[in-house]
Design a protein around this motif. Structure first.
Motif, PDB file in Angstrom:
ATOM      1  N   ALA A   1       0.674  -1.148  -0.097  1.00  0.00           N
ATOM      2  CA  ALA A   1      -0.162  -0.098   0.034  1.00  0.00           C
ATOM      3  C   ALA A   1       0.738   1.073   0.044  1.00  0.00           C
ATOM      4  O   ALA A   1       2.042   1.161   0.350  1.00  0.00           O
ATOM      5  CB  ALA A   1      -0.902   0.016   1.174  1.00  0.00           C
ATOM      6  N   VAL A   2       0.268   2.180  -0.533  1.00  0.00           N
ATOM      7  CA  VAL A   2       1.024   3.628  -0.546  1.00  0.00           C
ATOM      8  C   VAL A   2       1.345   3.850   0.927  1.00  0.00           C
ATOM      9  O   VAL A   2       0.465   3.654   1.871  1.00  0.00           O
ATOM     10  CB  VAL A   2       0.411   4.521  -1.301  1.00  0.00           C
ATOM     11  CG1 VAL A   2       0.943   5.965  -1.083  1.00  0.00           C
ATOM     12  CG2 VAL A   2       0.199   4.325  -2.712  1.00  0.00           C
ATOM     13  N   GLY A   3       2.718   4.293   1.111  1.00  0.00           N
ATOM     14  CA  GLY A   3       3.095   4.581   2.529  1.00  0.00           C
ATOM     15  C   GLY A   3       3.870   3.368   3.302  1.00  0.00           C
ATOM     16  O   GLY A   3       4.676   3.376   4.182  1.00  0.00           O
ATOM     17  N   ASP A   4       3.705   2.164   2.698  1.00  0.00           N
ATOM     18  CA  ASP A   4       4.379   0.894   3.188  1.00  0.00           C
ATOM     19  C   ASP A   4       5.884   1.153   2.780  1.00  0.00           C
ATOM     20  O   ASP A   4       6.255   1.826   1.827  1.00  0.00           O
ATOM     21  CB  ASP A   4       3.865  -0.369   2.494  1.00  0.00           C
ATOM     22  CG  ASP A   4       2.445  -0.558   3.143  1.00  0.00           C
ATOM     23  OD1 ASP A   4       2.261   0.068   4.029  1.00  0.00           O
ATOM     24  OD2 ASP A   4       1.875  -1.658   2.544  1.00  0.00           O
ATOM     25  N   THR A   5       6.502   0.170   3.555  1.00  0.00           N
ATOM     26  CA  THR A   5       8.079   0.231   3.491  1.00  0.00           C
ATOM     27  C   THR A   5       8.269  -0.995   2.897  1.00  0.00           C
ATOM     28  O   THR A   5       7.795  -1.900   3.254  1.00  0.00           O
ATOM     29  CB  THR A   5       8.837   0.531   4.664  1.00  0.00           C
ATOM     30  OG1 THR A   5       8.684  -0.323   5.496  1.00  0.00           O
ATOM     31  CG2 THR A   5       8.826   1.933   4.802  1.00  0.00           C
ATOM     32  N   VAL A   6       9.451  -1.294   2.116  1.00  0.00           N
ATOM     33  CA  VAL A   6       9.897  -2.630   1.365  1.00  0.00           C
ATOM     34  C   VAL A   6      11.294  -2.551   1.590  1.00  0.00           C
ATOM     35  O   VAL A   6      12.054  -1.647   1.293  1.00  0.00           O
ATOM     36  CB  VAL A   6       9.650  -2.648  -0.028  1.00  0.00           C
ATOM     37  CG1 VAL A   6       9.924  -4.161  -0.677  1.00  0.00           C
ATOM     38  CG2 VAL A   6       8.059  -2.466  -0.234  1.00  0.00           C
TER      39      VAL A   6
END
Lengths: 205, 125
Positions: B63-68
Motif C-alpha cells: 500500500a502507498v506509505g508502506d516500506t519495502v
C-alpha cells in the motif's frame, strides 16, 4: 565452434582428473575435520553424458573455481578499461566484482576447513586459456575487442556452467563446498544471460 | 518513494516516541485508540529476500506509505531499481539491506541493474 572446443577441452581435462582420482585418497594428508576428499565415480545412468561420471577432489574443485574466477576477473578488468561500448565496460566491471567475490568465498572456506586448493590439469588449463584470451584481446581494439571479449564470455560462462552442473557440484563432498558451488551457479548463469544479450544486440551470431 | 537511511528511521521512531510518551496516561490513550481503529492506515513493513539471484517473493502487494526492505543473502551486491528509475536502493552489499517507502499507487516493475535478469514487481494500492 570456439565454445564447442572449450567444452571438449574442459571435459577432457576433467576426465583426466577424474581418472587420476579414482585411486584411494590419502586422508592422513589432511586434518580430520577437513572432509575435502577424493571420490570414486558414481554409477552412471545410461543416458548420462561422459562428463557426469568424472570426478575431482574437493581441493581440486577449489583450485578450478579459483582459476576460473581469476581468469574472468582479469579479462573483465581489461574490458572495463579497453572496451568501447558502455555495456561491455559495465559487464567487465561486473565480472571483476562478482568473480572477485566468488574467489573470496572459496579462499575463506578453504581457510575455515584448513584445506589447501590443489592445482590440477583443469585449473592449469583454465589459466592457460585465460592467458591466451588476454593475449588475443590485447591485440584488438574498438568493436573488434568488444566482439571478441563478449564472444569469449559467452563461451566461457557456458563452459563453466556445464562444468558446475556435470562435474563440480556432483563431485563435491564437503557440504559447505557443495553449497558454495550451488550458490555460485546462479552467478554464472546470470552472467551467461547478460553476455548473450549483449552479444545479440551487437549483431553477433 | 525514497530511501530512508537506518539512522533517519531510528530518529523518526525516537521522535514518535517522544510525542507519545509524555505520560503513561497519554501512552495508554494512544494504545486504546489504536485498538479501536484496526483499519486505520498504518504503514506495513515488507521484506523481500534476495537469494540465488532471485527476489523472494518476486511479486508483492503493498500500500502507498508502506516500506519495502530488500535483504541480500547472496555473496555479490545487488540492487532493486524501479524500471522507470523513480526509486533505487543503490548497491546492496552481501548480508545487507536497503529500504524504500512506496509513494505512488500502481505497478512498480523493478530489476537489479547489476544483473538485469533479476526481475521483481510491487503492486501498490
Amino acid at each position: 565452434m570456439q565454445r564447442a572446443w572449450m567444452v571438449l577441452a574442459l571435459i577432457a581435462v576433467l576426465g583426466a582428473c577424474g581418472r587420476k582420482e579414482t585411486v584411494p585418497n590419502n586422508t592422513e594428508a589432511m586434518p580430520a575435520e577437513t572432509t575435502m576428499t577424493a571420490v570414486t565415480p558414481m554409477p552412471m545412468p545410461a543416458e548420462s553424458t561422459p562428463a557426469m561420471a568424472m570426478t575431482v577432489t574437493d581441493p581440486q574443485i577449489a583450485a578450478i573455481v579459483l582459476a576460473a574466477n581469476s581468469a574472468d576477473s582479469t579479462a573483465g578488468a581489461l574490458a572495463k578499461t579497453k572496451g568501447t561500448s558502455a555495456e561491455v565496460k559495465k559487464f567487465g566491471e561486473r565480472m571483476v566484482t562478482d568473480h572477485g567475490a566468488s574467489n573470496r568465498q572459496v579462499v575463506a572456506l578453504a581457510k575455515k576447513l584448513g584445506a589447501t586448493p590443489e592445482d590440477n590439469a583443469t585449473s592449469q588449463k583454465m589459466r592457460q586459456d585465460g592467458d591466451q584470451n588476454m593475449a588475443m584481446l590485447q591485440g584488438l581494439s574498438g568493436s573488434a575487442f568488444d566482439k571478441a571479449y563478449i564472444d569469449h564470455e559467452v563461451a566461457y560462462h557456458q563452459t563453466v556452467l556445464d562444468a558446475l552442473d556435470h562435474t563440480l557440484i556432483p563431485s563435491a563432498q564437503n557440504p559447505e563446498l557443495k553449497a558454495l558451488l550451488e550458490k555460485t551457479r546462479p552467478v554464472v548463469a546470470a552472467h551467461l544471460d547478460s553476455a548473450k544479450k549483449i552479444q545479440s544486440t551487437m549483431g553477433m551470431h | 518513494m525514497h530511501i530512508v537511511p537506518g539512522h533517519l528511521r531510528a530518529a523518526r521512531r525516537a521522535g514518535a516516541r517522544l510525542l507519545v510518551v509524555p505520560t503513561l496516561l497519554a501512552l495508554a490513550g494512544v494504545a486504546a485508540c489504536a485498538e479501536r481503529a484496526p483499519n486505520a492506515a498504518r504503514p506495513t513493513r515488507h521484506e523481500v529476500v534476495i537469494d540465488n539471484f532471485r527476489y523472494l517473493p518476486d511479486t508483492l502487494a503493498v500500500a502507498v506509505g508502506d516500506t519495502v526492505t530488500w535483504v541480500n543473502h547472496d555473496y555479490v551486491p545487488h540492487t532493486a531499481t524501479a524500471e522507470d528509475h523513480t526509486w533505487d536502493t543503490g548497491s546492496i552489499a552481501p548480508d545487507s539491506s536497503a529500504t524504500v517507502v512506496i509513494r505512488r499507487a500502481g505497478a512498480h516493475p523493478y530489476l537489479c541493474t547489476f544483473h538485469p535478469t533479476m526481475r521483481g514487481l510491487l503492486r501498490a494500492r
